[in-house]
Design a protein around this motif. Sequence first.
Motif, PDB file in Angstrom:
ATOM      1  N   ILE A 163       1.183  -0.781   0.033  1.00 43.48           N
ATOM      2  CA  ILE A 163       0.022  -0.121   0.018  1.00 43.48           C
ATOM      3  C   ILE A 163       1.132   1.201  -0.115  1.00 43.48           C
ATOM      4  CG2 ILE A 163      -1.678   1.659   1.147  1.00 43.48           C
ATOM      5  CD1 ILE A 163      -2.816  -1.543   2.256  1.00 43.48           C
ATOM      6  N   VAL A 164       1.507   0.576   0.800  1.00 46.03           N
ATOM      7  CA  VAL A 164       3.303   2.224   0.931  1.00 46.03           C
ATOM      8  C   VAL A 164       3.964   2.738  -0.471  1.00 46.03           C
ATOM      9  CG1 VAL A 164       5.048   3.193   1.875  1.00 46.03           C
ATOM     10  CG2 VAL A 164       3.668   1.956   3.103  1.00 46.03           C
ATOM     11  N   ASP A 165       3.807   1.447  -1.325  1.00 44.81           N
ATOM     12  CA  ASP A 165       4.557   1.871  -2.468  1.00 44.81           C
ATOM     13  C   ASP A 165       3.357   2.285  -3.288  1.00 44.81           C
ATOM     14  OD1 ASP A 165       6.785   1.255  -5.025  1.00 44.81           O
ATOM     15  OD2 ASP A 165       5.379  -0.320  -5.031  1.00 44.81           O
ATOM     16  N   ALA A 166       2.448   1.538  -3.427  1.00 48.74           N
ATOM     17  CA  ALA A 166       1.203   2.165  -4.491  1.00 48.74           C
ATOM     18  C   ALA A 166       1.166   3.492  -3.781  1.00 48.74           C
ATOM     19  CB  ALA A 166      -0.318   1.039  -4.118  1.00 48.74           C
ATOM     20  N   LEU A 167       1.562   4.036  -2.298  1.00 47.20           N
ATOM     21  CA  LEU A 167       0.556   5.423  -2.435  1.00 47.20           C
ATOM     22  C   LEU A 167       2.135   6.583  -2.644  1.00 47.20           C
ATOM     23  CD1 LEU A 167      -0.946   5.541   1.093  1.00 47.20           C
ATOM     24  CD2 LEU A 167      -2.022   6.170  -1.172  1.00 47.20           C
ATOM     25  N   SER A 168       2.912   5.930  -3.158  1.00 42.18           N
ATOM     26  CA  SER A 168       3.664   6.548  -3.955  1.00 42.18           C
ATOM     27  C   SER A 168       4.017   6.888  -4.901  1.00 42.18           C
ATOM     28  CB  SER A 168       5.627   6.481  -3.636  1.00 42.18           C
ATOM     29  OG  SER A 168       5.653   4.768  -4.396  1.00 42.18           O
ATOM     30  N   GLU A 169       3.011   6.226  -6.079  1.00 45.98           N
ATOM     31  CA  GLU A 169       2.521   6.654  -7.692  1.00 45.98           C
ATOM     32  C   GLU A 169       1.234   7.130  -7.279  1.00 45.98           C
ATOM     33  OE1 GLU A 169       3.736   3.701  -9.959  1.00 45.98           O
ATOM     34  OE2 GLU A 169       4.776   2.740  -9.092  1.00 45.98           O
ATOM     35  N   PRO A 170       0.930   8.269  -7.530  1.00 43.94           N
ATOM     36  CA  PRO A 170      -0.048   9.105  -6.988  1.00 43.94           C
ATOM     37  C   PRO A 170      -1.042   8.622  -7.963  1.00 43.94           C
ATOM     38  CG  PRO A 170       1.225  10.722  -6.293  1.00 43.94           C
ATOM     39  CD  PRO A 170       1.973   9.517  -7.390  1.00 43.94           C
ATOM     40  N   GLY A 171      -2.659   7.925  -8.078  1.00 40.97           N
ATOM     41  CA  GLY A 171      -3.164   7.414  -9.458  1.00 40.97           C
ATOM     42  C   GLY A 171      -2.738   5.704 -10.030  1.00 40.97           C
TER      43      GLY A 171
ATOM     44  N   ALA B  16      -8.841  -0.582  -6.382  1.00 40.23           N
ATOM     45  CA  ALA B  16      -9.038  -0.283  -8.243  1.00 40.23           C
ATOM     46  C   ALA B  16      -7.793   0.429  -9.062  1.00 40.23           C
ATOM     47  CB  ALA B  16     -10.671   0.503  -8.426  1.00 40.23           C
ATOM     48  N   SER B  17      -7.838   0.111 -10.057  1.00 41.32           N
ATOM     49  CA  SER B  17      -6.787   0.527 -10.481  1.00 41.32           C
ATOM     50  C   SER B  17      -6.861   0.919 -12.282  1.00 41.32           C
ATOM     51  CB  SER B  17      -5.209  -0.609 -10.872  1.00 41.32           C
ATOM     52  OG  SER B  17      -5.343  -1.286 -11.877  1.00 41.32           O
ATOM     53  N   VAL B  18      -6.437   1.794 -13.189  1.00 43.45           N
ATOM     54  CA  VAL B  18      -6.572   2.059 -14.577  1.00 43.45           C
ATOM     55  C   VAL B  18      -5.337   1.254 -14.879  1.00 43.45           C
ATOM     56  CG1 VAL B  18      -6.177   3.413 -16.318  1.00 43.45           C
ATOM     57  CG2 VAL B  18      -7.368   4.302 -13.606  1.00 43.45           C
ATOM     58  N   ARG B  19      -5.995  -0.192 -15.628  1.00 43.33           N
ATOM     59  CA  ARG B  19      -5.030  -0.928 -16.380  1.00 43.33           C
ATOM     60  C   ARG B  19      -4.887  -0.402 -17.920  1.00 43.33           C
ATOM     61  NH1 ARG B  19      -5.158  -6.916 -14.515  1.00 43.33           N
ATOM     62  NH2 ARG B  19      -4.981  -6.287 -12.336  1.00 43.33           N
ATOM     63  N   SER B  20      -3.704   0.152 -18.762  1.00 42.93           N
ATOM     64  CA  SER B  20      -4.007   1.014 -19.486  1.00 42.93           C
ATOM     65  C   SER B  20      -2.748  -1.132 -20.707  1.00 42.93           C
ATOM     66  CB  SER B  20      -2.610   1.411 -20.362  1.00 42.93           C
ATOM     67  OG  SER B  20      -3.331   2.519 -19.519  1.00 42.93           O
TER      68      SER B  20
END
Length: 147
Positions: free
Chosen positions: A34-42, A62-66
């Motif tokens: 979670i901390v890692d994900a929070l370091s990359e906004p969005g 959820a995420s945005v997958r390209s």
Amino acid sequence: MTVVRASAADLDICAELRHQLWPHLAVDSHRAEIVDALSEPGRLVAFLCVDLNGEAIGFAEASVRSDYVNGCETSPVAFLEGIFVRSPVRRQGVATALVNAVAAWARSKGLTELASDAELSNTISHAMHEALGFEETQRVVCFRRRL
């Protein structure tokens, strides 16, 4: 019940709920992810559903997958990475409220599809997805080869 977007202040409860969904990882490992994900906004968004006493009773990520998402017609798409509702409050609209929050978030980003997946053997998840308005698009078996 109320659905709120999770913030850094919710780190511990999000890690605990993630551990309930994915018990193969220790709570500390979830916290680190979670901390890692929070370091990359969005990169990742999380929502908590709290009851009238303020206790977290469910969460969704959820995420945005390209990259290509099986069964989808557009790219990028919103992807429901995980959803968990505590057993005593299942079948009371918590998952619906969480998925509705994810869908609203996705629409606010201009996305038109929400995708998800589940293990082939997880028929409970299949039924939940169907009840939440998802339609099955494909069944896939993944392979790998060590090099």
